[in-house]
Design a protein around this motif. Sequence first.
Motif, PDB file in Angstrom:
ATOM      1  N   VAL A 172       8.344  12.639   0.552  1.00 42.16           N
ATOM      2  CA  VAL A 172       7.543  11.958   0.915  1.00 42.16           C
ATOM      3  C   VAL A 172       7.463  11.552   2.468  1.00 42.16           C
ATOM      4  CG1 VAL A 172       5.913   9.579   0.972  1.00 42.16           C
ATOM      5  CG2 VAL A 172       7.224  10.745  -1.257  1.00 42.16           C
ATOM      6  N   LEU A 173       6.327  11.579   2.952  1.00 43.43           N
ATOM      7  CA  LEU A 173       6.314  11.263   4.664  1.00 43.43           C
ATOM      8  C   LEU A 173       5.101  10.429   4.969  1.00 43.43           C
ATOM      9  CD1 LEU A 173       7.001  13.633   7.522  1.00 43.43           C
ATOM     10  CD2 LEU A 173       4.690  12.112   7.608  1.00 43.43           C
ATOM     11  N   ARG A 174       5.274   9.273   5.438  1.00 47.92           N
ATOM     12  CA  ARG A 174       4.153   8.462   5.718  1.00 47.92           C
ATOM     13  C   ARG A 174       3.820   8.433   7.487  1.00 47.92           C
ATOM     14  NH1 ARG A 174       5.537   2.055   5.888  1.00 47.92           N
ATOM     15  NH2 ARG A 174       5.885   2.022   8.044  1.00 47.92           N
TER      16      ARG A 174
ATOM     17  N   SER B 197       0.750  -1.280  -0.038  1.00 49.75           N
ATOM     18  CA  SER B 197      -0.059  -0.141  -0.061  1.00 49.75           C
ATOM     19  C   SER B 197       0.881   1.152  -0.086  1.00 49.75           C
ATOM     20  CB  SER B 197      -0.906   0.057   1.175  1.00 49.75           C
ATOM     21  OG  SER B 197      -2.026  -1.061   1.303  1.00 49.75           O
ATOM     22  N   SER B 198       2.078   1.195   0.633  1.00 45.29           N
ATOM     23  CA  SER B 198       2.876   2.453   0.629  1.00 45.29           C
ATOM     24  C   SER B 198       3.404   2.494  -0.714  1.00 45.29           C
ATOM     25  CB  SER B 198       4.218   1.908   1.827  1.00 45.29           C
ATOM     26  OG  SER B 198       3.814   1.947   2.980  1.00 45.29           O
ATOM     27  N   ASN B 199       3.739   1.483  -1.622  1.00 43.79           N
ATOM     28  CA  ASN B 199       4.298   1.737  -2.780  1.00 43.79           C
ATOM     29  C   ASN B 199       3.193   2.339  -3.804  1.00 43.79           C
ATOM     30  OD1 ASN B 199       6.825   0.670  -2.389  1.00 43.79           O
ATOM     31  ND2 ASN B 199       6.276  -1.505  -2.661  1.00 43.79           N
ATOM     32  N   ILE B 200       1.841   2.088  -3.435  1.00 42.57           N
ATOM     33  CA  ILE B 200       0.961   2.630  -4.482  1.00 42.57           C
ATOM     34  C   ILE B 200       0.695   4.187  -4.039  1.00 42.57           C
ATOM     35  CG2 ILE B 200      -1.719   2.863  -4.557  1.00 42.57           C
ATOM     36  CD1 ILE B 200      -1.669  -0.402  -4.081  1.00 42.57           C
ATOM     37  N   ALA B 201       0.894   4.602  -2.726  1.00 45.02           N
ATOM     38  CA  ALA B 201       0.986   5.861  -2.477  1.00 45.02           C
ATOM     39  C   ALA B 201       2.148   6.747  -2.830  1.00 45.02           C
ATOM     40  CB  ALA B 201       0.912   6.117  -0.693  1.00 45.02           C
ATOM     41  N   ILE B 202       3.278   5.939  -2.708  1.00 45.25           N
ATOM     42  CA  ILE B 202       4.672   6.529  -3.444  1.00 45.25           C
ATOM     43  C   ILE B 202       4.367   6.928  -4.887  1.00 45.25           C
ATOM     44  CG2 ILE B 202       6.916   6.163  -4.025  1.00 45.25           C
ATOM     45  CD1 ILE B 202       6.855   4.524  -1.281  1.00 45.25           C
TER      46      ILE B 202
END
Length: 205
Positions: free
Chosen positions: A93-95, A80-85
């Motif tokens: 970018v900040l999670r 899911s992080s890769n989709i957001a990135i």
Amino acid sequence: WVYRHNAMPMVSVYTCAYNAEKYLEKAMDSVMNQRFHDFEYIIVEDGSTDRTPVLCTKHTRGWRNVRLILNEKNLGLASSSNIAIAAARGKYVLRLDADDELMPDALRHLVERVERTKAAIVYPSYYEMDALGYRSHVKVEPSEHHHAGGAIMNARLLNELRFRDGLKHWDSLELYNRIRERDKIAYLDEPTFLYRRHPDSMSMN
């Protein structure tokens, strides 16, 4: 107005939410109440079975700099992080994890630090809090755990490295080990987020 509307943001903040109804609104509010305004906010709803999709939809309505991405099924935090990135337009970018909260000046402090150091990633100090939101006053040093959540990263590098798809645990440590082998890492002594420890958090089980 058109130029401002389409201008690339300095920071892309994202949150991956899976069955996060208990804490998600506090996390989202902490992003939208930042004193630094040059950012976009991406929320990835990761196939939740509780009220998380409703909360995400409610929160994104009316905010021009918030985008909602709906996963058809649960993919896990790393994927899911890769989709957001991939969707992020910011220079950095900040999670923010769905059970954590940013402090009001977090983005300003992090942007100043990463711009000054030219590091690939800046890990900040933070405070811990419990399930009820009671905060410890003992600052946790940024080099202690290297949390990906709360750190600010160079977007170009992160798009190249990405999180390890399918990884559901230890994504922060795995990314840190790859970054430190090839790029500059910096730290920020100023605490910028609240890390929530509760019975369901990965750090507790």
